[in-house]
Design a protein around this motif. Structure first.
Motif, PDB file in Angstrom:
ATOM      1  N   PHE A   1      -3.738  -7.899  -7.395  1.00 20.16           N
ATOM      2  CA  PHE A   1      -3.286  -6.590  -8.163  1.00 20.16           C
ATOM      3  C   PHE A   1      -4.153  -6.636  -9.304  1.00 20.16           C
ATOM      4  O   PHE A   1      -4.325  -5.054  -9.613  1.00 20.16           O
ATOM      5  CB  PHE A   1      -1.863  -7.341  -8.951  1.00 20.16           C
ATOM      6  CG  PHE A   1      -0.753  -6.742  -9.734  1.00 20.16           C
ATOM      7  CD1 PHE A   1      -0.073  -4.895  -8.890  1.00 20.16           C
ATOM      8  CD2 PHE A   1      -1.138  -6.390 -10.461  1.00 20.16           C
ATOM      9  CE1 PHE A   1       0.132  -4.150  -9.664  1.00 20.16           C
ATOM     10  CE2 PHE A   1      -0.620  -5.110 -11.993  1.00 20.16           C
ATOM     11  CZ  PHE A   1       0.395  -4.183 -10.990  1.00 20.16           C
ATOM     12  N   ALA A   2      -4.748  -7.687  -9.888  1.00 25.90           N
ATOM     13  CA  ALA A   2      -5.427  -7.364 -10.800  1.00 25.90           C
ATOM     14  C   ALA A   2      -6.977  -6.156  -9.677  1.00 25.90           C
ATOM     15  O   ALA A   2      -7.315  -5.674 -10.850  1.00 25.90           O
ATOM     16  CB  ALA A   2      -6.523  -8.452 -11.357  1.00 25.90           C
TER      17      ALA A   2
ATOM     18  N   ALA B   1      -6.791  -4.103  -7.871  1.00 24.68           N
ATOM     19  CA  ALA B   1      -6.125  -2.761  -7.934  1.00 24.68           C
ATOM     20  C   ALA B   1      -5.961  -1.675  -8.291  1.00 24.68           C
ATOM     21  O   ALA B   1      -6.525  -0.815  -9.109  1.00 24.68           O
ATOM     22  CB  ALA B   1      -5.539  -2.437  -6.974  1.00 24.68           C
ATOM     23  N   VAL B   2      -5.656  -2.829 -10.051  1.00 22.29           N
ATOM     24  CA  VAL B   2      -5.745  -2.008 -11.314  1.00 22.29           C
ATOM     25  C   VAL B   2      -6.683  -1.574 -12.086  1.00 22.29           C
ATOM     26  O   VAL B   2      -6.897  -0.648 -12.860  1.00 22.29           O
ATOM     27  CB  VAL B   2      -4.220  -2.982 -12.344  1.00 22.29           C
ATOM     28  CG1 VAL B   2      -4.250  -2.625 -13.522  1.00 22.29           C
ATOM     29  CG2 VAL B   2      -2.851  -2.572 -11.317  1.00 22.29           C
ATOM     30  N   PHE B   3      -7.722  -2.846 -12.616  1.00 22.19           N
ATOM     31  CA  PHE B   3      -8.459  -3.073 -13.088  1.00 22.19           C
ATOM     32  C   PHE B   3      -9.976  -2.523 -12.435  1.00 22.19           C
ATOM     33  O   PHE B   3     -10.900  -1.403 -13.407  1.00 22.19           O
ATOM     34  CB  PHE B   3      -8.801  -4.463 -13.554  1.00 22.19           C
ATOM     35  CG  PHE B   3      -8.083  -4.758 -14.382  1.00 22.19           C
ATOM     36  CD1 PHE B   3      -7.834  -4.103 -15.965  1.00 22.19           C
ATOM     37  CD2 PHE B   3      -7.458  -5.624 -14.249  1.00 22.19           C
ATOM     38  CE1 PHE B   3      -6.487  -4.368 -16.780  1.00 22.19           C
ATOM     39  CE2 PHE B   3      -5.820  -6.113 -15.116  1.00 22.19           C
ATOM     40  CZ  PHE B   3      -5.911  -5.398 -16.223  1.00 22.19           C
TER      41      PHE B   3
ATOM     42  N   GLY C   1       2.989   1.170  -3.409  1.00 24.00           N
ATOM     43  CA  GLY C   1       2.067   1.941  -4.456  1.00 24.00           C
ATOM     44  C   GLY C   1       1.312   3.060  -4.684  1.00 24.00           C
ATOM     45  O   GLY C   1       0.752   3.862  -6.005  1.00 24.00           O
TER      46      GLY C   1
ATOM     47  N   ASN D   1       0.798  -1.642   0.089  1.00 22.85           N
ATOM     48  CA  ASN D   1       0.297   0.219  -0.153  1.00 22.85           C
ATOM     49  C   ASN D   1       0.641   1.381  -0.053  1.00 22.85           C
ATOM     50  O   ASN D   1       0.173   2.144  -1.184  1.00 22.85           O
ATOM     51  CB  ASN D   1      -1.155   0.233   1.521  1.00 22.85           C
ATOM     52  CG  ASN D   1      -2.691   0.700   1.171  1.00 22.85           C
ATOM     53  OD1 ASN D   1      -2.266   1.571   0.024  1.00 22.85           O
ATOM     54  ND2 ASN D   1      -2.643   1.459   1.875  1.00 22.85           N
TER      55      ASN D   1
ATOM     56  N   VAL E   1       3.172   4.829  -7.058  1.00 23.91           N
ATOM     57  CA  VAL E   1       2.951   5.081  -8.586  1.00 23.91           C
ATOM     58  C   VAL E   1       0.800   4.929  -9.249  1.00 23.91           C
ATOM     59  O   VAL E   1       0.675   4.897 -10.110  1.00 23.91           O
ATOM     60  CB  VAL E   1       2.998   3.702  -9.084  1.00 23.91           C
ATOM     61  CG1 VAL E   1       5.094   4.079  -8.809  1.00 23.91           C
ATOM     62  CG2 VAL E   1       2.420   2.583  -8.426  1.00 23.91           C
TER      63      VAL E   1
ATOM     64  N   ILE F   1      -1.725   2.893  -7.401  1.00 22.64           N
ATOM     65  CA  ILE F   1      -2.319   2.170  -7.352  1.00 22.64           C
ATOM     66  C   ILE F   1      -1.581   1.431  -5.354  1.00 22.64           C
ATOM     67  O   ILE F   1      -1.587   1.076  -4.772  1.00 22.64           O
ATOM     68  CB  ILE F   1      -1.090   0.440  -7.495  1.00 22.64           C
ATOM     69  CG1 ILE F   1      -1.498   1.014  -8.817  1.00 22.64           C
ATOM     70  CG2 ILE F   1      -1.888  -0.763  -7.374  1.00 22.64           C
ATOM     71  CD1 ILE F   1      -0.533  -0.526  -9.766  1.00 22.64           C
ATOM     72  N   TYR F   2      -3.446   1.344  -4.858  1.00 20.86           N
ATOM     73  CA  TYR F   2      -3.706   1.599  -3.591  1.00 20.86           C
ATOM     74  C   TYR F   2      -4.335  -0.265  -3.230  1.00 20.86           C
ATOM     75  O   TYR F   2      -5.299  -0.813  -3.769  1.00 20.86           O
ATOM     76  CB  TYR F   2      -4.621   2.225  -3.170  1.00 20.86           C
ATOM     77  CG  TYR F   2      -3.732   4.230  -3.065  1.00 20.86           C
ATOM     78  CD1 TYR F   2      -3.359   4.127  -2.253  1.00 20.86           C
ATOM     79  CD2 TYR F   2      -4.619   4.123  -4.256  1.00 20.86           C
ATOM     80  CE1 TYR F   2      -2.374   5.006  -3.065  1.00 20.86           C
ATOM     81  CE2 TYR F   2      -3.989   6.427  -4.529  1.00 20.86           C
ATOM     82  CZ  TYR F   2      -3.062   6.479  -3.871  1.00 20.86           C
ATOM     83  OH  TYR F   2      -2.110   7.733  -3.080  1.00 20.86           O
ATOM     84  N   PHE F   3      -3.934  -0.568  -2.606  1.00 19.10           N
ATOM     85  CA  PHE F   3      -3.936  -1.954  -2.401  1.00 19.10           C
ATOM     86  C   PHE F   3      -5.264  -1.756  -0.929  1.00 19.10           C
ATOM     87  O   PHE F   3      -4.614  -1.385  -0.576  1.00 19.10           O
ATOM     88  CB  PHE F   3      -2.964  -3.302  -1.919  1.00 19.10           C
ATOM     89  CG  PHE F   3      -2.079  -3.554  -3.199  1.00 19.10           C
ATOM     90  CD1 PHE F   3      -2.170  -4.220  -3.627  1.00 19.10           C
ATOM     91  CD2 PHE F   3      -1.477  -2.625  -3.621  1.00 19.10           C
ATOM     92  CE1 PHE F   3      -2.005  -4.584  -4.521  1.00 19.10           C
ATOM     93  CE2 PHE F   3      -0.604  -3.308  -4.428  1.00 19.10           C
ATOM     94  CZ  PHE F   3      -0.437  -4.118  -4.957  1.00 19.10           C
TER      95      PHE F   3
END
Length: 87
Positions: free
Chosen positions: A81-82, A84-86, A52, A49, A55, A57-59
């Motif tokens: 990760f998927a 968080a990204v999508f 990320g 977290n 950049v 991206i938050y987990f």
């Protein structure tokens, strides 16, 4: 609510009475390994977290993410990760 708690404690105690020392030792060893994995999963989520955040991206650091990462391991990380990204 008290009845459910007493029932759960009773069932656990009955299961412990039916086991021998080897089974109890094996069960407590598996349980301790699981708690270590869960603690390490929360540490990894916290670090991810923070890293990320640089950049964008938050987990999510919650119990569901911790269990997912502790049980699945690397595939669980890929799923987080998927998400968080999508999403």
């Amino acid at each position: 609510m008290k009845v459910i708690g007493v029932a759960i404690i009773g069932v656990v105690l009955l299961l412990l009475l039916m086991m021998d020392k080897k089974q109890i030792k094996k069960m407590t060893e598996k349980l301790s390994v699981f708690w270590f994995r869960l603690a390490f999963a929360f540490l990894a989520l916290f670090i991810l977290n923070i890293a990320g955040g640089f950049v964008g991206i938050y987990f999510p650091v919650n119990i569901a993410s911790g269990f997912l990462l502790a049980i699945l391991g690397i595939p669980g990380f890929a799923a987080l990760f998927a998400f968080a990204v999508f999403l």
